[in-house]
Design an enzyme around this catalytic site. Structure first.
Site, mmCIF file in Angstrom:
data_model
loop_
_atom_site.group_PDB
_atom_site.id
_atom_site.type_symbol
_atom_site.label_atom_id
_atom_site.label_comp_id
_atom_site.label_asym_id
_atom_site.label_seq_id
_atom_site.Cartn_x
_atom_site.Cartn_y
_atom_site.Cartn_z
ATOM 1 N N HIS A 239 -17.415 -11.609 -0.039
ATOM 2 C CA HIS A 239 -18.580 -10.797 -0.411
ATOM 3 C C HIS A 239 -18.581 -9.408 0.242
ATOM 4 C CE1 HIS A 239 -22.856 -11.596 -2.099
ATOM 5 N NE2 HIS A 239 -22.558 -10.327 -2.203
ATOM 6 N N ARG B 248 -34.208 -8.630 -22.418
ATOM 7 C CA ARG B 248 -33.257 -7.724 -21.748
ATOM 8 C C ARG B 248 -31.859 -8.327 -21.689
ATOM 9 N NH1 ARG B 248 -36.900 -5.748 -16.592
ATOM 10 N NH2 ARG B 248 -38.205 -4.250 -17.734
ATOM 11 N N ASP C 144 -22.074 -14.314 -12.961
ATOM 12 C CA ASP C 144 -21.679 -13.860 -11.618
ATOM 13 C C ASP C 144 -22.772 -14.196 -10.613
ATOM 14 O OD1 ASP C 144 -19.789 -11.570 -10.131
ATOM 15 O OD2 ASP C 144 -21.847 -11.662 -9.385
ATOM 16 N N ASN D 133 -28.813 -6.404 -23.331
ATOM 17 C CA ASN D 133 -27.715 -5.896 -22.499
ATOM 18 C C ASN D 133 -26.335 -6.280 -23.033
ATOM 19 O OD1 ASN D 133 -29.664 -4.795 -20.900
ATOM 20 N ND2 ASN D 133 -29.432 -6.245 -19.200
ATOM 21 N N LEU E 205 -26.765 -0.900 -13.415
ATOM 22 C CA LEU E 205 -27.880 -0.151 -14.013
ATOM 23 C C LEU E 205 -28.587 0.689 -12.952
ATOM 24 C CD1 LEU E 205 -29.408 -2.969 -16.285
ATOM 25 C CD2 LEU E 205 -27.573 -1.339 -16.800
ATOM 26 N N LYS F 106 -19.205 -16.149 -4.599
ATOM 27 C CA LYS F 106 -18.719 -15.331 -3.482
ATOM 28 C C LYS F 106 -18.948 -16.033 -2.145
ATOM 29 C CE LYS F 106 -20.260 -11.415 -6.245
ATOM 30 N NZ LYS F 106 -21.509 -11.815 -6.880
ATOM 31 N N LYS G 199 -27.876 -7.433 -14.273
ATOM 32 C CA LYS G 199 -28.768 -8.553 -13.942
ATOM 33 C C LYS G 199 -30.056 -8.424 -14.740
ATOM 34 C CE LYS G 199 -32.492 -10.129 -11.473
ATOM 35 N NZ LYS G 199 -33.871 -9.615 -11.365
ATOM 36 N N SER G 200 -30.484 -9.535 -15.328
ATOM 37 C CA SER G 200 -31.863 -9.625 -15.800
ATOM 38 C C SER G 200 -32.250 -11.089 -15.889
ATOM 39 C CB SER G 200 -32.062 -8.958 -17.162
ATOM 40 O OG SER G 200 -33.444 -9.048 -17.501
ATOM 41 N N TYR H 192 -26.861 -15.535 -2.758
ATOM 42 C CA TYR H 192 -28.004 -15.342 -3.667
ATOM 43 C C TYR H 192 -28.943 -16.547 -3.619
ATOM 44 C CZ TYR H 192 -24.990 -11.799 -5.968
ATOM 45 O OH TYR H 192 -24.167 -10.745 -6.253
HETATM 46 P P1 A2P Z 1 -35.212 -7.849 -14.521
HETATM 47 O O1 A2P Z 1 -34.422 -9.021 -14.033
HETATM 48 O O2 A2P Z 1 -36.665 -7.936 -14.164
HETATM 49 O O3 A2P Z 1 -34.981 -7.562 -16.000
HETATM 50 P P2 A2P Z 1 -28.654 -4.095 -11.632
HETATM 51 O O4 A2P Z 1 -28.326 -2.629 -11.717
HETATM 52 O O5 A2P Z 1 -28.491 -4.638 -10.249
HETATM 53 O O6 A2P Z 1 -27.973 -4.916 -12.677
HETATM 54 O O7 A2P Z 1 -30.243 -4.218 -11.803
HETATM 55 C C1 A2P Z 1 -30.825 -4.260 -12.993
HETATM 56 C C2 A2P Z 1 -32.322 -4.122 -12.785
HETATM 57 O O8 A2P Z 1 -32.863 -3.595 -13.965
HETATM 58 C C3 A2P Z 1 -33.000 -5.426 -12.510
HETATM 59 O O9 A2P Z 1 -34.097 -5.181 -11.652
HETATM 60 C C4 A2P Z 1 -33.504 -5.891 -13.889
HETATM 61 O O10 A2P Z 1 -34.748 -6.537 -13.720
HETATM 62 C C5 A2P Z 1 -33.643 -4.580 -14.638
HETATM 63 N N1 A2P Z 1 -33.100 -4.638 -16.009
HETATM 64 C C6 A2P Z 1 -32.068 -5.364 -16.473
HETATM 65 N N2 A2P Z 1 -31.839 -5.124 -17.764
HETATM 66 C C7 A2P Z 1 -32.760 -4.210 -18.149
HETATM 67 C C8 A2P Z 1 -33.048 -3.559 -19.386
HETATM 68 N N3 A2P Z 1 -32.337 -3.812 -20.472
HETATM 69 N N4 A2P Z 1 -34.078 -2.677 -19.389
HETATM 70 C C9 A2P Z 1 -34.808 -2.408 -18.281
HETATM 71 N N5 A2P Z 1 -34.581 -3.005 -17.084
HETATM 72 C C10 A2P Z 1 -33.570 -3.886 -17.020
#
Ligand code: A2P
Length: 291
Positions: free
Chosen positions: A109, A249, A46, A253, A191, A76, A243-244, A51
Site C-alpha cells: 500500500h 454514479r 479495487d 462512471n 476524480l 493491498k 470510487k462511488s 479500507y
Molecule cells: P460518492 O461515493 O458519494 O459518489 P475518487 O477521486 O477518490 O475516486 O473520489 C471520487 C469522489 O467523487 C467520491 O467522494 C465519490 O463520492 C464522488 N463521485 C464519484 N463518482 C461521481 C460522479 N459521477 N459525480 C459526482 N461525484 C462522484
C-alpha cells in the site's frame, strides 16, 4: 461497450476501468460491488485491507451473478504488516475476509521509510505471486527512487504502481520511469478525491469535479465532469478506479466509451497541472509502520 484490457508484465490482463471502494462501509461496499458487477458491467474491483471493507467486497462478489474468474480483484497489504512473515500472514487474512482463494493483484500500500523492510516485503509478494494465489503483484505510491530499489534488486518487477494521479498531479516522472520498466500506472483519487474532505495534511475538498475547465468540456460533450476526468485517464493509458457508492454514479462512471476528448480538451486539461495533492506525499507517509 466493454472496458478495454491492459496486459500486465505478469502476462495477465486488467480491465482499464474498475470500481474503487475507499471510505465505503462494509454495507455500502457490498451493495456497490454487486450493483457494479451485475447492473453496470464492471469486472474490476479495487479494495485494501486498510479500507476495512474486504468482507463487504467478498459479500458483493458472492451476491453477484458474475463468475469469480471473470472478475479482476485487487487488494493491498497494510503498512503495519510489512516484513516477510507478516506480509504472508496478512495476505492469508485478506483472502479469508474476501472469501476467495486468490486475488488478481496484490499491492504494497505504501513504501514507508525503511527500505530493508520494504525489500523483505517485496520478497514475500514475489513468493505469493509464484504460488499463483496472486495472479500479479505490485505496489502503490512508489516514487521512481522506490521503483529503482526493485530494479536494482533484480527479479520480479511490480506489475503496477498505483499512485495519486489526476489533472492537478499528472505524475509525468513516475509514468515515464514506470513505462521504461514495463510497469503499468493506476490512478487513485482519479476524480480528485472525496467531495467533503480529504485526509492527511493536504486534506481539502474535491475541486476537480466543479472545475470550470472540466465542466466546460463536459458541457461540450453533453457528459458529466466525472466522465470527462475518467476519459482523460483512459486516453492517457492509465488504469482508473473511480470510487462511488451511488448506483447512478457507478453506472455513469463506466458510461464513457461513446465519446472522446479531442486535442483542444486535452490541452485545456493540461493547464490544470499545478502539483496539488489531495493525499500525502509517499516520502512523508509512515502511518502504521511497524516498530
Ligand atoms: P460518492 O461515493 O458519494 O459518489 P475518487 O477521486 O477518490 O475516486 O473520489 C471520487 C469522489 O467523487 C467520491 O467522494 C465519490 O463520492 C464522488 N463521485 C464519484 N463518482 C461521481 C460522479 N459521477 N459525480 C459526482 N461525484 C462522484
Amino acid at each position: 461497450m466493454t472496458t478495454p484490457d491492459i496486459t500486465l508484465n505478469s502476462g495477465t490482463t486488467i480491465p482499464q476501468l474498475g470500481l474503487g471502494v475507499w471510505q465505503a462501509t462494509d454495507e455500502e461496499t457490498e451493495h456497490a460491488v454487486r450493483f457494479a458487477l451485475d447492473e453496470a458491467g464492471y469486472r474490476h474491483i479495487d479494495t485494501a485491507a486498510a479500507y476495512g471493507n474486504e468482507e463487504g467486497v467478498g459479500r458483493g462478489i458472492a451476491a453477484a451473478s458474475v463468475p469469480r474468474e471473470d472478475i479482476f480483484l485487487t487488494t493491498k497489504l497494510w503498512n503495519a504488516d510489512q516484513g516477510y512473515d507478516r506480509a504472508l500472514a496478512a495476505f492469508d487474512d485478506s483472502l479469508a475476509r474476501l472469501g476467495t482463494d486468490y486475488v488478481d493483484l496484490y499491492l504494497i500500500h505504501w513504501p514507508l521509510q525503511d527500505n530493508d523492510r520494504l525489500l523483505r516485503t517485496w520478497d514475500a509478494l514475489e513468493k505469493i505471486a509464484e504460488s499463483g494465489r496472486a495472479k500479479a503483484v505490485g505496489v502503490c505510491n512508489f516514487e521512481p527512487h522506490h521503483l529503482q530499489l526493485l530494479v536494482d534488486r533484480g527479479g520480479m518487477l511490480p506489475a503496477v504502481d498505483q499512485v495519486e494521479l489526476h489533472p492537478h498531479l499528472p505524475q509525468h516522472e513516475i509514468r515515464s520511469f514506470a513505462g521504461d520498466h514495463g510497469i503499468a500506472v493506476e490512478s487513485w483519487s482519479p476524480l480528485g478525491g472525496t467531495s467533503n474532505a480529504g485526509w492527511g495534511p493536504n486534506s481539502k475538498p474535491n475541486t476537480l469535479l466543479v472545475d470550470p475547465i472540466i465542466t466546460r468540456i463536459a458541457d461540450r460533450h453533453s457528459k458529466s465532469p466525472a466522465q470527462v476526468l475518467i476519459r482523460w485517464h483512459l486516453q492517457n493509458g492509465l488504469i482508473v478506479i473511480p470510487k462511488s457508492v451511488h448506483d447512478l454514479r457507478i453506472a455513469q462512471n463506466i458510461d464513457v466509451f461513446d465519446f472522446e476528448l479531442d486535442d483542444l480538451d486535452l490541452s485545456e486539461i493540461a493547464t490544470l497541472d499545478d502539483g496539488e495533492r489531495v493525499g500525502m506525499h509517499p516520502d512523508e507517509m509512515n502511518m502504521g509502520a511497524p516498530d
